[in-house]
Motif scaffolding. Sequence first.
Motif, short mmCIF file in Angstrom:
data_model
loop_
_atom_site.label_atom_id
_atom_site.label_comp_id
_atom_site.label_asym_id
_atom_site.label_seq_id
_atom_site.Cartn_x
_atom_site.Cartn_y
_atom_site.Cartn_z
N PHE A 59 0.80 -1.21 0.00
CA PHE A 59 0.00 0.00 0.00
C PHE A 59 0.84 1.28 0.00
N GLU A 60 2.15 1.18 0.00
CA GLU A 60 3.00 2.37 0.10
C GLU A 60 3.84 2.59 -1.16
N ASP A 61 4.51 1.56 -1.61
CA ASP A 61 5.37 1.66 -2.78
C ASP A 61 4.72 0.90 -3.93
N LEU A 62 4.55 1.61 -5.05
CA LEU A 62 3.87 1.03 -6.19
C LEU A 62 4.89 0.72 -7.29
N PRO B 232 -2.03 -2.46 12.59
CA PRO B 232 -2.99 -3.44 13.15
C PRO B 232 -4.24 -3.62 12.29
N HIS B 233 -4.57 -2.65 11.44
CA HIS B 233 -5.78 -2.76 10.64
C HIS B 233 -5.52 -3.42 9.27
N LEU B 234 -4.30 -3.79 9.01
CA LEU B 234 -3.97 -4.44 7.74
C LEU B 234 -3.64 -5.91 8.01
N HIS B 235 -4.53 -6.78 7.60
CA HIS B 235 -4.37 -8.21 7.85
C HIS B 235 -4.32 -8.97 6.52
N LEU B 236 -3.84 -10.18 6.60
CA LEU B 236 -3.75 -11.06 5.44
C LEU B 236 -4.56 -12.33 5.69
N SER C 121 -6.87 -19.89 5.78
CA SER C 121 -6.66 -19.55 7.18
C SER C 121 -6.32 -18.07 7.29
N THR C 122 -6.65 -17.50 8.45
CA THR C 122 -6.23 -16.13 8.76
C THR C 122 -5.06 -16.14 9.73
N ASP C 123 -4.67 -17.33 10.19
CA ASP C 123 -3.49 -17.48 11.05
C ASP C 123 -2.29 -17.87 10.20
N THR C 124 -1.13 -17.86 10.83
CA THR C 124 0.10 -18.24 10.13
C THR C 124 0.49 -19.68 10.45
N ALA C 125 -0.51 -20.50 10.76
CA ALA C 125 -0.26 -21.92 11.02
C ALA C 125 -1.55 -22.70 10.81
N VAL D 147 4.06 -28.66 0.24
CA VAL D 147 3.14 -27.62 0.70
C VAL D 147 3.62 -26.28 0.15
N LYS D 148 2.67 -25.43 -0.22
CA LYS D 148 2.98 -24.06 -0.63
C LYS D 148 1.86 -23.14 -0.15
N VAL D 149 2.17 -21.86 0.04
CA VAL D 149 1.22 -20.91 0.63
C VAL D 149 1.25 -19.61 -0.18
N ARG D 150 0.11 -18.96 -0.29
CA ARG D 150 0.04 -17.63 -0.87
C ARG D 150 -0.85 -16.75 0.01
N ALA D 151 -0.78 -15.44 -0.21
CA ALA D 151 -1.46 -14.49 0.68
C ALA D 151 -2.29 -13.49 -0.12
N LYS D 152 -3.28 -12.92 0.57
CA LYS D 152 -4.12 -11.89 -0.03
C LYS D 152 -4.62 -10.96 1.06
N ASP D 153 -4.93 -9.72 0.69
CA ASP D 153 -5.48 -8.78 1.66
C ASP D 153 -6.74 -9.36 2.30
N PHE D 154 -6.88 -9.20 3.62
CA PHE D 154 -7.99 -9.81 4.36
C PHE D 154 -9.35 -9.34 3.84
N LEU D 155 -9.43 -8.10 3.35
CA LEU D 155 -10.69 -7.55 2.85
C LEU D 155 -10.92 -7.92 1.39
N ASP D 156 -10.10 -8.80 0.84
CA ASP D 156 -10.25 -9.32 -0.51
C ASP D 156 -9.94 -8.28 -1.58
N SER D 157 -9.18 -7.25 -1.24
CA SER D 157 -8.77 -6.27 -2.24
C SER D 157 -7.61 -6.81 -3.06
N GLY D 158 -7.54 -6.39 -4.31
CA GLY D 158 -6.40 -6.77 -5.14
C GLY D 158 -6.41 -8.23 -5.53
N SER D 159 -5.24 -8.83 -5.56
CA SER D 159 -5.09 -10.21 -6.04
C SER D 159 -4.20 -11.01 -5.09
#
Length: 406
Positions: free
Chosen positions: A128-131, A240-244, A263-267, A281-293
């Motif tokens: 959200f800071e550097d594009l 604190p308001h930015l979750h994955l 999951s919303t946890d890191t385990a 096993v492999k993992v990927r992440a996304k903004d908690f509010l479903d913004s973006g990709s």
Amino acid sequence: MASRIHMNSLMSYRGRLIVLLMLAVISVPVITDVWTDEGVLYHSLGTDIKLPCKNADSSSWVEWRVNGTNFTQITESIDGNLLLRNTSHSLEGNYSCHDMTGQLLWSIYLRLGYPPERPSVECHTSNFEDLICTWKSSRQTFLPTKYFAEYRFSGRVNKCVEDHVNENTCRINRTQSWSSYMVNVTEVNPLGSTFKLKKFIPRNIVKPDPPENLLVEQVPFYPRSLRVHWECPSSWPKAPHLHLKFCINYRSVAHSSWSALESTDTAVLITDAIAGKPHVVKVRAKDFLDSGSWSNWSAEAYGVPWTEPTITPTEETSAESTVTQMTEFSLSSTLSSSGCGEQIDKVAVLVSLGIFAFVILVAVGVIAGLVWLRIRRKEKGETKKKKKKSLTSLISMKAQPMVELY
């Protein structure tokens, strides 16, 4: 009335068209860099080209050579020009014209390619800071190409800072998540230029970096379970308001199809692994509010569920002795603490017997009370019957006439 509506819609369409044209004109940077390669002639593939022999007499005979050898596909004219039709890469090279004595009159290097087409531009932010904006040409031009990138924000045009590490990449720092940006990338080569405009809001194009430090561990005594844990990408802000949220893919190495968890946890705990088989096993992440990709997948990690260790005969003997020692130790421990253990057992038994006796007494008391109530009701009923009978006989006696005796 209909004609007025038609005129208004036409004016509105023209107004929008004018605004878009003005925006495009304003957004396109002025290209001051000119291709001035001396001795090089750039031309389009698949077209005809006429090469002039400069410094030659129009009435004199000239000889054309390519890369120092006589050119067999030569087409001569009165003015000494060389005509090449339907040019292809095989015709590229150094062309020179000579007089009858072989003296060089003029030379040029012919390079063939295509003019640029509108480039493909992609932008995203990982925090959200550097594009970051990247681009690539829509076609292979076979010619040297340059790019110019800038962006418009709050009515001002700024240069997009070029990334010297990653090719065809620029950065916009300290962006505002809910503000609108427009990026313009212009592609230029010796045959022309073109541009692509990309408008976006950083919040809508957030793409986190992949999760880090993925680890797969056994769960002791559970042959179908695996414990998986990882860390958030280091580039993700700690606000604190930015979750994955996370998507976990896993499969046995012997299979091609993936199973998935979110999951919303890191385990997470995988409970349907195949016993004794290695898993990936492999993992990927996304903004908690479903913004973006979704982010790209993390590096894969491997693990095998817990399996009961096999015991060889020598190990079995040592294991038996170990078990015997442990048994003796446990027995000695039990004997040394048997008083406390027995007291506890006795207390537990006494408490149980007391509770049982209390329940029995309560049950007997309830039954006795019910029996007493029943007997009491029965006695009351008989008493009422006797009273009623005596009252009836009394009434009948009063009703009989009195006989006077003399």
